[in-house]
Design an enzyme around this catalytic site. Structure first.
Site, PDB file in Angstrom:
ATOM      1  N   SER A  72      74.607  30.415 -73.393  1.00  0.00           N
ATOM      2  CA  SER A  72      74.582  29.702 -72.942  1.00  0.00           C
ATOM      3  C   SER A  72      73.313  29.114 -73.180  1.00  0.00           C
ATOM      4  CB  SER A  72      74.194  29.584 -71.671  1.00  0.00           C
ATOM      5  OG  SER A  72      73.386  29.578 -70.516  1.00  0.00           O
ATOM      6  N   TYR A  76      71.703  38.031 -67.346  1.00  0.00           N
ATOM      7  CA  TYR A  76      72.944  37.265 -68.149  1.00  0.00           C
ATOM      8  C   TYR A  76      72.337  35.964 -69.430  1.00  0.00           C
ATOM      9  CZ  TYR A  76      75.449  32.265 -68.364  1.00  0.00           C
ATOM     10  OH  TYR A  76      76.131  31.724 -68.804  1.00  0.00           O
TER      11      TYR A  76
END
Length: 253
Positions: free
Chosen positions: A144, A159
């Site tokens: 990401s 995350y």
């Protein structure tokens, strides 16, 4: 060495609007047989049926909890009997969390790492040896942009840290498996229109986010799927250990 007669495994590909499902379709269009692994068995089977019907390839969907070694072993044992040898693995299964670091619990931190990092390990550890033995393999991690810029859109610290761990995983594994004909790369999507983004792509919030993207739009699942399929080609064998950003220029570095 053609992709025909080879299987691509895509984890977390059950969601109808997700990157995984779009990737499975794009790989199938390129000639790969497809294995869909997803925690939701019904969605995995639905995706496989849809892919097989649309592209005329073999496709199998199985319920699989990537965080559980026994579940992974069971799913891959079925695939070994049902489909040709695995030539590509897309570690797409993942979960996000917007929780701020000062509020995150140890339980939530472990849950994020269990799916994004340990889950990728569980599947890759079982598939990579066969790739190395056969002298061909393509492994792609779905990281990401949060891992590179430090969150700031949807994911919190847990995350971002988990996705950053995937980048280290990618680079080190690329060095180790390169001599065996296996490439390992990562794709780092930015703002992509999926179910995960939810209401963040509506109203003023959407306008605010898109304003920071040079190409003037959010991404879609096909933007990511096309790149992953490119990295899985036989002809992409000299590309390894690389992180590819798919963010419309929102994070240029």
């Amino acid at each position: 060495m053609s992709v025909h007669g080879r299987t691509a495994v895509v984890t977390g590909a059950g969601s109808t609007r997700g990157i995984g499902r779009a990737t499975a379709h794009t790989l199938a269009a390129a000639g790969w047989d497809i294995a869909v692994l997803d925690l939701d068995e019904a969605s995995a089977k639905d995706a496989a049926h849809e892919i097989g019907e649309r592209h005329g390839v073999q496709a199998v969907g199985l319920g699989c909890d990537v965080t559980d070694e026994a579940s992974v072993d069971g799913a891959l044992a079925v695939l070994q009997e049902a489909l040709p040898p695995v030539g590509a693995l897309v570690n797409n299964a993942g979960i996000t969390s917007p929780t701020r670091f000062l509020d995150v619990t140890g339980e939530e931190w472990d849950r994020i790492f269990a799916v994004n990092v340990r889950g990728a390990f569980n599947v890759t550890r079982r598939i990579a040896p066969g790739m190395a033995e056969r002298g061909f393999g393509r492994i792609v991690f779905l990281a990401s942009v949060s891992a590179e810029r430090g969150g700031g859109v949807f994911g919190g610290v847990a995350y971002s840290a988990a996705k950053a761990a995937q980048l280290g995983f990618t680079r080190a594994l690329a060095r180790e498996l390169g001599p065996d004909g296996v490439t390992v790369n990562a794709v780092a999507p930015g703002l992509i229109d999926t179910d995960i983004t939810g209401g963040a792509l509506e109203g003023e919030r959407r306008a605010e986010l898109v304003a920071g993207i040079p190409v003037g739009r959010n991404g879609n699942v096909h933007d990511v799927a096309d790149l992953i399929t490119y990295l899985c080609r036989e002809e992409s064998g000299y590309i390894t250990g690389v992180t590819y950003d798919v963010n419309g220029g929102s994070h240029i570095h």
